[in-house]
Design a protein around this motif. Structure first.
Motif, PDB file in Angstrom:
ATOM      1  N   THR A  60       1.481  60.289   5.058  1.00 42.61           N
ATOM      2  CA  THR A  60       1.972  59.022   5.598  1.00 42.61           C
ATOM      3  C   THR A  60       1.758  58.976   7.112  1.00 42.61           C
ATOM      4  O   THR A  60       1.646  60.027   7.757  1.00 42.61           O
ATOM      5  CB  THR A  60       3.474  58.842   5.281  1.00 42.61           C
ATOM      6  N   HIS A  62       4.036  57.584   9.037  1.00 42.58           N
ATOM      7  CA  HIS A  62       5.376  57.349   9.595  1.00 42.58           C
ATOM      8  C   HIS A  62       6.209  58.624   9.561  1.00 42.58           C
ATOM      9  O   HIS A  62       6.132  59.401   8.610  1.00 42.58           O
ATOM     10  CB  HIS A  62       6.087  56.242   8.811  1.00 42.58           C
ATOM     11  N   GLY A  63       6.990  58.798  10.633  1.00 39.85           N
ATOM     12  CA  GLY A  63       7.842  59.971  10.708  1.00 39.85           C
ATOM     13  C   GLY A  63       8.945  59.787  11.724  1.00 39.85           C
ATOM     14  O   GLY A  63       9.177  58.677  12.220  1.00 39.85           O
ATOM     15  N   THR A  64       9.618  60.898  12.028  1.00 40.53           N
ATOM     16  CA  THR A  64      10.701  60.871  13.009  1.00 40.53           C
ATOM     17  C   THR A  64      10.494  61.999  14.012  1.00 40.53           C
ATOM     18  O   THR A  64       9.929  63.050  13.702  1.00 40.53           O
ATOM     19  CB  THR A  64      12.073  61.029  12.331  1.00 40.53           C
ATOM     20  N   ASP A  88       8.266  65.014  12.345  1.00 39.27           N
ATOM     21  CA  ASP A  88       8.384  65.248  10.905  1.00 39.27           C
ATOM     22  C   ASP A  88       7.949  63.982  10.195  1.00 39.27           C
ATOM     23  O   ASP A  88       8.625  62.948  10.288  1.00 39.27           O
ATOM     24  CB  ASP A  88       9.827  65.575  10.516  1.00 39.27           C
ATOM     25  N   HIS A  90       7.369  61.542   6.987  1.00 37.79           N
ATOM     26  CA  HIS A  90       8.298  61.273   5.888  1.00 37.79           C
ATOM     27  C   HIS A  90       7.932  62.001   4.598  1.00 37.79           C
ATOM     28  O   HIS A  90       8.769  62.128   3.718  1.00 37.79           O
ATOM     29  CB  HIS A  90       8.402  59.767   5.631  1.00 37.79           C
ATOM     30  N   ASP A  91       6.703  62.479   4.487  1.00 30.54           N
ATOM     31  CA  ASP A  91       6.334  63.205   3.272  1.00 30.54           C
ATOM     32  C   ASP A  91       6.450  64.716   3.434  1.00 30.54           C
ATOM     33  O   ASP A  91       5.981  65.476   2.600  1.00 30.54           O
ATOM     34  CB  ASP A  91       4.935  62.812   2.799  1.00 30.54           C
ATOM     35  N   PRO A 112      12.276  56.852  15.045  1.00 32.25           N
ATOM     36  CA  PRO A 112      11.098  56.601  14.209  1.00 32.25           C
ATOM     37  C   PRO A 112       9.827  56.475  15.054  1.00 32.25           C
ATOM     38  O   PRO A 112       9.838  55.817  16.093  1.00 32.25           O
ATOM     39  CB  PRO A 112      11.422  55.300  13.487  1.00 32.25           C
TER      40      PRO A 112
END
Ligand code: ZN
Length: 143
Positions: A60, A62-64, A88, A90-91, A112
């Motif tokens: 992905t 997207h992460g944090t 990190d 999201h997967d 995010p």
């Protein structure tokens, strides 16, 4: 992101993949037995010791934000300060990269962020083929 000069673009790091259409992505590997994820292909799972090689997957974007440092000194030609971050996704994958377009005083754990593919600072191989790199931006902020 689709890079220009798509037939020649090359991954700028081991985790980047570039398709024939120029689309770039991060490739991860997931264990079918325990679900552990890593960024390198292995012959067996490092988490559960399954001898089935973890299968590749497209990560992905997207992460944090997990952690960061504000870098004030670097090599000549590298603009400072910049934010070196660990994100990190999201997967489950964790990646290190530069977090751009952010005021370092507003950074907070867990914020995010979005992965953005770029031209690896304009780097090219000896034949002129462009490399594809990546960086992060806060979610909702343009590249
Ligand atoms: Zn496993």
């Amino acid at each position: 992101m689709t890079m220009q000069n798509t037939t020649l673009a090359k991954p700028g790091t081991k985790v980047v993949r570039v398709g024939p259409d120029g689309a770039a992505w991060i490739e991860g590997y997931r264990c079918d037995e325990c679900g552990a994820v890593v960024t390198v292909a292995t012959m067996a799972c490092r988490n559960c010791a399954s001898r089935t090689p973890p299968a590749p997957f497209r990560a992905t974007d997207h992460g944090t934000l997990y952690s960061w440092s504000v870098v004030h000194r670097s090599y000549p030609g590298i603009a400072v300060p910049f934010v070196s971050a660990i994100v990190d996704l999201h997967d489950g994958l964790s990646l290190k990269g530069t977090l751009r377009n952010v005021d370092a005083t507003t950074l907070r754990l867990g914020m995010p962020v979005v992965l953005v593919f770029d031209d690896a600072g304009g780097a090219h191989d000896q034949n002129g083929a462009p490399y594809v790199g990546y960086h992060f931006v806060p979610e909702g902020v343009s590249e």
